[in-house]
Design a protein around this motif. Structure first.
Motif, PDB file in Angstrom:
ATOM      1  N   LYS A 205      -0.779  15.436  90.714  1.00  0.00           N
ATOM      2  CA  LYS A 205      -1.441  15.450  89.404  1.00  0.00           C
ATOM      3  C   LYS A 205      -0.813  16.497  88.490  1.00  0.00           C
ATOM      4  CE  LYS A 205      -5.935  13.753  90.999  1.00  0.00           C
ATOM      5  NZ  LYS A 205      -7.381  14.048  91.165  1.00  0.00           N
ATOM      6  N   ASP A 206      -0.384  17.620  89.069  1.00  0.00           N
ATOM      7  CA  ASP A 206       0.323  18.627  88.261  1.00  0.00           C
ATOM      8  C   ASP A 206       1.605  18.036  87.680  1.00  0.00           C
ATOM      9  OD1 ASP A 206      -1.598  20.517  88.808  1.00  0.00           O
ATOM     10  OD2 ASP A 206      -0.497  21.441  90.455  1.00  0.00           O
ATOM     11  N   GLN A 207       2.367  17.335  88.509  1.00  0.00           N
ATOM     12  CA  GLN A 207       3.599  16.704  88.028  1.00  0.00           C
ATOM     13  C   GLN A 207       3.292  15.686  86.936  1.00  0.00           C
ATOM     14  OE1 GLN A 207       6.062  15.150  91.231  1.00  0.00           O
ATOM     15  NE2 GLN A 207       5.305  16.718  92.632  1.00  0.00           N
ATOM     16  N   ARG A 208       2.237  14.931  87.124  1.00  0.00           N
ATOM     17  CA  ARG A 208       1.859  13.918  86.140  1.00  0.00           C
ATOM     18  C   ARG A 208       1.467  14.545  84.808  1.00  0.00           C
ATOM     19  NH1 ARG A 208      -3.129  10.124  87.640  1.00  0.00           N
ATOM     20  NH2 ARG A 208      -4.204  12.088  87.249  1.00  0.00           N
ATOM     21  N   ASP A 209       0.719  15.634  84.857  1.00  0.00           N
ATOM     22  CA  ASP A 209       0.305  16.294  83.610  1.00  0.00           C
ATOM     23  C   ASP A 209       1.508  16.861  82.861  1.00  0.00           C
ATOM     24  OD1 ASP A 209      -2.278  15.651  84.026  1.00  0.00           O
ATOM     25  OD2 ASP A 209      -3.013  17.662  84.440  1.00  0.00           O
ATOM     26  N   LEU A 210       2.491  17.394  83.595  1.00  0.00           N
ATOM     27  CA  LEU A 210       3.701  17.887  82.929  1.00  0.00           C
ATOM     28  C   LEU A 210       4.422  16.760  82.204  1.00  0.00           C
ATOM     29  CD1 LEU A 210       5.258  20.393  85.517  1.00  0.00           C
ATOM     30  CD2 LEU A 210       4.342  20.935  83.263  1.00  0.00           C
ATOM     31  N   LEU A 211       4.499  15.603  82.835  1.00  0.00           N
ATOM     32  CA  LEU A 211       5.165  14.452  82.217  1.00  0.00           C
ATOM     33  C   LEU A 211       4.395  13.954  81.006  1.00  0.00           C
ATOM     34  CD1 LEU A 211       6.301  12.469  85.382  1.00  0.00           C
ATOM     35  CD2 LEU A 211       7.774  13.605  83.717  1.00  0.00           C
ATOM     36  N   VAL A 212       3.071  13.975  81.086  1.00  0.00           N
ATOM     37  CA  VAL A 212       2.259  13.529  79.942  1.00  0.00           C
ATOM     38  C   VAL A 212       2.457  14.467  78.750  1.00  0.00           C
ATOM     39  CG1 VAL A 212      -0.087  13.200  79.092  1.00  0.00           C
ATOM     40  CG2 VAL A 212       0.549  12.326  81.342  1.00  0.00           C
ATOM     41  N   THR A 213       2.503  15.771  79.014  1.00  0.00           N
ATOM     42  CA  THR A 213       2.751  16.723  77.932  1.00  0.00           C
ATOM     43  C   THR A 213       4.134  16.513  77.333  1.00  0.00           C
ATOM     44  OG1 THR A 213       1.305  18.362  78.990  1.00  0.00           O
ATOM     45  CG2 THR A 213       2.854  19.172  77.333  1.00  0.00           C
ATOM     46  N   GLU A 214       5.132  16.258  78.196  1.00  0.00           N
ATOM     47  CA  GLU A 214       6.473  15.968  77.698  1.00  0.00           C
ATOM     48  C   GLU A 214       6.471  14.707  76.836  1.00  0.00           C
ATOM     49  OE1 GLU A 214      10.857  14.608  79.443  1.00  0.00           O
ATOM     50  OE2 GLU A 214       9.293  15.304  80.802  1.00  0.00           O
ATOM     51  N   LEU A 215       5.748  13.686  77.283  1.00  0.00           N
ATOM     52  CA  LEU A 215       5.673  12.435  76.526  1.00  0.00           C
ATOM     53  C   LEU A 215       4.953  12.646  75.195  1.00  0.00           C
ATOM     54  CD1 LEU A 215       6.677   9.586  77.056  1.00  0.00           C
ATOM     55  CD2 LEU A 215       4.417   9.014  77.964  1.00  0.00           C
ATOM     56  N   SER A 216       3.973  13.532  75.169  1.00  0.00           N
ATOM     57  CA  SER A 216       3.283  13.849  73.912  1.00  0.00           C
ATOM     58  C   SER A 216       4.247  14.482  72.919  1.00  0.00           C
ATOM     59  CB  SER A 216       2.108  14.790  74.174  1.00  0.00           C
ATOM     60  OG  SER A 216       1.138  14.187  74.994  1.00  0.00           O
ATOM     61  N   GLY A 217       5.107  15.369  73.408  1.00  0.00           N
ATOM     62  CA  GLY A 217       6.090  15.986  72.531  1.00  0.00           C
ATOM     63  C   GLY A 217       7.122  15.004  72.020  1.00  0.00           C
ATOM     64  N   LEU A 218       7.362  13.942  72.771  1.00  0.00           N
ATOM     65  CA  LEU A 218       8.369  12.959  72.368  1.00  0.00           C
ATOM     66  C   LEU A 218       7.796  11.911  71.415  1.00  0.00           C
ATOM     67  CD1 LEU A 218      10.154  12.383  75.803  1.00  0.00           C
ATOM     68  CD2 LEU A 218      11.079  13.590  73.808  1.00  0.00           C
ATOM     69  N   VAL A 219       6.679  11.287  71.815  1.00  0.00           N
ATOM     70  CA  VAL A 219       6.158  10.148  71.032  1.00  0.00           C
ATOM     71  C   VAL A 219       4.679  10.286  70.690  1.00  0.00           C
ATOM     72  CG1 VAL A 219       7.884   8.514  71.859  1.00  0.00           C
ATOM     73  CG2 VAL A 219       5.789   8.858  73.190  1.00  0.00           C
ATOM     74  N   GLY A 220       4.111  11.492  70.844  1.00  0.00           N
ATOM     75  CA  GLY A 220       2.714  11.695  70.440  1.00  0.00           C
ATOM     76  C   GLY A 220       1.717  10.979  71.332  1.00  0.00           C
ATOM     77  N   ALA A 221       1.935  10.979  72.647  1.00  0.00           N
ATOM     78  CA  ALA A 221       1.083  10.233  73.570  1.00  0.00           C
ATOM     79  C   ALA A 221      -0.272  10.904  73.758  1.00  0.00           C
ATOM     80  CB  ALA A 221       1.782  10.093  74.925  1.00  0.00           C
ATOM     81  N   THR A 222      -1.280  10.075  73.985  1.00  0.00           N
ATOM     82  CA  THR A 222      -2.619  10.542  74.376  1.00  0.00           C
ATOM     83  C   THR A 222      -2.981   9.843  75.682  1.00  0.00           C
ATOM     84  OG1 THR A 222      -3.672   8.802  73.044  1.00  0.00           O
ATOM     85  CG2 THR A 222      -3.349  10.947  72.003  1.00  0.00           C
ATOM     86  N   THR A 223      -4.050  10.311  76.334  1.00  0.00           N
ATOM     87  CA  THR A 223      -4.404   9.758  77.642  1.00  0.00           C
ATOM     88  C   THR A 223      -5.853   9.308  77.703  1.00  0.00           C
ATOM     89  OG1 THR A 223      -5.021  11.941  78.524  1.00  0.00           O
ATOM     90  CG2 THR A 223      -2.720  11.232  78.797  1.00  0.00           C
ATOM     91  N   ARG A 224      -6.102   8.460  78.688  1.00  0.00           N
ATOM     92  CA  ARG A 224      -7.455   7.990  78.989  1.00  0.00           C
ATOM     93  C   ARG A 224      -7.542   7.847  80.505  1.00  0.00           C
ATOM     94  NH1 ARG A 224      -8.541   2.584  76.137  1.00  0.00           N
ATOM     95  NH2 ARG A 224      -7.098   1.836  77.746  1.00  0.00           N
ATOM     96  N   THR A 225      -8.572   8.452  81.119  1.00  0.00           N
ATOM     97  CA  THR A 225      -8.706   8.468  82.571  1.00  0.00           C
ATOM     98  C   THR A 225      -9.521   7.283  83.051  1.00  0.00           C
ATOM     99  OG1 THR A 225      -8.613  10.890  82.564  1.00  0.00           O
ATOM    100  CG2 THR A 225      -9.423   9.832  84.554  1.00  0.00           C
ATOM    101  N   GLN A 226      -8.994   6.577  84.059  1.00  0.00           N
ATOM    102  CA  GLN A 226      -9.707   5.461  84.660  1.00  0.00           C
ATOM    103  C   GLN A 226     -10.680   5.969  85.721  1.00  0.00           C
ATOM    104  OE1 GLN A 226      -7.007   2.516  86.200  1.00  0.00           O
ATOM    105  NE2 GLN A 226      -5.805   2.396  84.303  1.00  0.00           N
ATOM    106  N   GLU A 227     -11.572   5.091  86.159  1.00  0.00           N
ATOM    107  CA  GLU A 227     -12.566   5.484  87.153  1.00  0.00           C
ATOM    108  C   GLU A 227     -11.921   5.807  88.501  1.00  0.00           C
ATOM    109  OE1 GLU A 227     -15.465   2.434  87.463  1.00  0.00           O
ATOM    110  OE2 GLU A 227     -16.325   2.777  85.464  1.00  0.00           O
ATOM    111  N   ASN A 228     -10.780   5.200  88.789  1.00  0.00           N
ATOM    112  CA  ASN A 228     -10.125   5.434  90.073  1.00  0.00           C
ATOM    113  C   ASN A 228      -9.216   6.657  90.067  1.00  0.00           C
ATOM    114  OD1 ASN A 228      -7.994   4.553  88.550  1.00  0.00           O
ATOM    115  ND2 ASN A 228      -7.621   2.686  89.728  1.00  0.00           N
ATOM    116  N   GLY A 229      -9.209   7.419  88.966  1.00  0.00           N
ATOM    117  CA  GLY A 229      -8.409   8.633  88.887  1.00  0.00           C
ATOM    118  C   GLY A 229      -7.050   8.451  88.248  1.00  0.00           C
TER     119      GLY A 229
END
Length: 475
Positions: A205-229
Motif C-alpha cells: 500500500k505504501d508503494q501504491r500511494d507513492l505511485l498515486v501521488t506521482e500520478l497526481s503530479g503528472l495528470v492530476g489524478a484523484t482516488t476512490r477506495t473500493q470496499e475490498n481495499g
C-alpha cells in the motif's frame, strides 16, 4: 477454569508481544525509507469461554490477548490533500518554467537584444539622413536592417524549438503516467490477494500511494477506495485505474509548431477511444498543454504560439511602416524607392522578413524635388523609433507584458509549492517513524514479554508442586 488455562494465557501474551516487537522492528528498519508509513500492532483481549448451560456462570478471567490487526497509521484526508496540492503545484510549475525559459530566450534587456538592434536600425537611418552622400552609411544601414530581420527570425525559431521540446516532454510524461497507472493496477491485484490470504499488505500500500501521488503530479489524478481495499484512480472524472485494470492515455493533435500556430491544438485522449479527451484538470501534463495551446482571440492562447504571433505582428508592423515612407522617397538616381523590407512567400512573417535589395544605391531617402542628396525621409524613418505606435513601442509592450506574466506565474508556482510542501510535511508528521517513540514501544513490548514469560514460569512451578509433590508430605 482449568489450572492449565494460565499457560495458554501466558502463551497468548508471548505470541502477541513478539508480534508487536516485530512490527516495531519493521518501523525502526524503515525509519529512512521514502514513502514508508509507520505501523502498529493492535492488541485485543480474549474473552473467557462461554458456558453451554443457561444458568451456568464463570468468574474466571479471559484467555489472554492477541494481535487482531497490524494498522497502517496513515490519514486519508492528508493523503488526499497532498495529491490535490501536488497536482496544482505541478501544473503551475510547468507554466512558470515555460514562461521563464521564453523570457530567457528573448534576452531583454541586453546588448544583443532586439530592442538594441532596433535602436541601431534607427541610428543607421539617421546616419544616412546626416550623410546621404556616403555609400558606406547606406551599406551599414542594409547590414543593420538584415540583422534586425535575423534577430526576429531567431526569436521565432527559439519559440518553435521550445514548443517542440514541450511537445516531446508531454508525450514522455503521458507514457510515464501510463506506466504508473499499470503499476497501480498490478498492486491493487497483489494487495487484494495478500489480504484475502489473511496477511498484511501495508508495504504494498505504501508503494501504491507513492505511485498515486506521482500520478497526481503528472495528470492530476484523484482516488476512490473500493470496499475490498482496492483503489480507483480518476483522471478528469474518468477512471484511469479500475481495480486491477488500467486505461492508457495518448497524445494527439498538432505535431509541429506550424500546426499549432495554424490553430491546431495538442490533446491528451484515451488511447482506446481517441475521440474522447482525457479532460485533464491538473498536473504537469495539463500545464504543458496550456503552454502548447494555439493562439486565441485576445491573446489568451498558449504562451509560445502567442509569442510567435507577436513576432509576426512586429515584423509586419516594421515592414509596413518603413516601406510606407521608403516608397515615397527617391534614390540618388531619382528612381522611386519601393519597398525596403519584403517577405519570403510561404513562410511566417517573422521568418520571412528580409531586406528587399542588397545594393546601397537603392536606398531611397530623398524627398521629391529636394535634390539627389536629400536625406529628409531617412530622418522620418528614424523617428519611427520614438513613435508611440512604432515597432519599438510594440516590442517594449510585449516584453513588459511577458515580464509581468512571468513574474505572476513564478509567484503563483512558488505559493502552490509552499502549500504542497506544507501538506507533505503534515503527512510526514503523521506517517513517518519516530525512533524515540519506537524505542519506548520496544521497551514496553519487551517488558510485557518478560512478564508473560515469568507468569508461565510461575504456573509451571505451581503445577510441578501439584503434580509431583502433592501427597508426599512426611515421607
Amino acid at each position: 477454569m482449568s489450572t492449565f488455562s494460565g499457560l495458554g494465557t501466558a502463551l497468548s501474551s508471548l505470541i502477541a508481544q513478539r508480534q508487536a516487537l516485530e512490527v516495531t522492528g519493521q518501523n525502526i528498519a524503515n525509519a529512512n525509507t521514502v514513502g514508508y508509513t509507520r505501523q502498529r500492532a493492535a492488541l485485543s483481549s480474549l474473552p473467557a469461554s462461554q458456558l453451554p448451560s443457561m444458568f451456568s456462570t464463570t468468574n474466571g478471567p479471559g484467555y489472554g490477548t492477541a494481535v487482531t490487526d497490524i494498522a497502517r497509521l496513515n490519514d486519508v484526508f492528508l493523503d488526499a490533500q497532498v495529491r490535490t496540492t501536488t497536482a496544482s503545484s505541478s501544473y503551475l510549475g510547468a507554466r512558470a518554467a515555460a514562461s521563464k525559459l521564453l523570457e530567457t530566450n528573448i534576452g531583454e534587456p541586453a546588448a544583443t537584444g532586439l530592442a538594441t538592434q532596433l535602436t541601431d536600425l534607427w541610428a543607421a537611418f539617421q546616419d544616412v539622413a546626416n550623410t546621404p552622400n556616403k555609400e558606406s552609411s547606406r551599406a551599414v544601414l542594409l547590414e543593420t536592417a538584415a540583422a534586425v530581420g535575423d534577430r526576429i527570425a531567431t526569436l521565432y525559431t527559439a519559440a518553435g524549438t521550445q514548443w517542440t521540446q514541450a511537445r516531446t516532454q508531454t508525450a514522455s510524461l503521458v507514457e510515464k503516467a501510463n506506466t504508473a497507472a499499470a503499476n497501480i493496477a498490478d498492486l491493487n491485484k497483489r494487495i487484494l490477494a495478500v489480504e484475502n490470504s489473511g496477511s498484511s499488505a501495508n508495504e504494498l500500500k505504501d508503494q501504491r500511494d507513492l505511485l498515486v501521488t506521482e500520478l497526481s503530479g503528472l495528470v492530476g489524478a484523484t482516488t476512490r477506495t473500493q470496499e475490498n481495499g482496492q483503489i480507483d484512480v480518476l483522471v478528469g472524472g474518468n477512471m484511469m485505474v479500475d481495480g486491477s485494470k488500467a486505461r492508457a492515455l495518448a497524445v494527439t493533435g498538432a505535431a509541429g509548431f506550424a500546426d499549432a500556430t495554424g490553430g491546431a491544438d495538442v490533446r491528451v485522449v484515451w488511447a482506446a477511444d481517441t475521440s474522447r479527451s482525457a479532460g485533464l484538470e491538473g498536473g504537469q501534463v495539463a500545464g504543458l498543454l496550456s503552454v502548447l495551446a494555439p493562439p486565441a482571440a485576445g491573446g489568451t492562447g498558449g504562451m509560445l504560439t502567442e509569442a510567435a504571433a507577436s513576432y509576426d505582428k512586429l515584423a509586419t508592423q516594421l515592414a509596413t511602416q518603413v516601406n510606407a515612407l521608403h516608397g515615397q522617397a527617391l534614390t540618388t538616381t531619382g528612381a522611386p524607392g519601393g519597398d525596403f523590407f519584403t517577405f519570403e512567400a510561404g513562410r511566417p512573417a517573422a521568418l520571412g522578413l528580409t531586406v528587399a535589395f542588397d545594393d546601397p544605391a537603392l536606398v531611397a531617402v530623398a524627398a521629391p524635388g529636394a535634390g539627389a542628396l536629400d536625406g529628409s525621409f531617412a530622418d522620418k524613418i528614424a523617428q519611427l523609433g520614438a513613435a508611440v505606435d512604432g515597432p519599438d513601442a510594440a516590442w517594449s509592450a510585449f516584453v513588459v507584458q511577458l515580464g509581468v506574466s512571468t513574474g505572476s506565474a513564478v509567484s503563483r508556482a512558488t505559493a502552490a509549492e509552499a502549500t504542497r510542501a506544507s501538506a507533505a510535511a503534515q503527512q510526514v508528521a503523521q506517517t513517518s517513524v519516530d525512533t524515540d517513540e519506537e524505542t519506548v514501544n520496544l521497551l514496553a513490548y519487551q517488558r510485557a514479554y518478560e512478564g508473560a514469560a515469568r507468569v508461565m514460569s510461575a504456573i509451571d512451578e505451581m503445577l510441578d508442586t501439584l503434580i509431583n509433590r502433592t501427597g508426599i508430605v512426611g515421607r
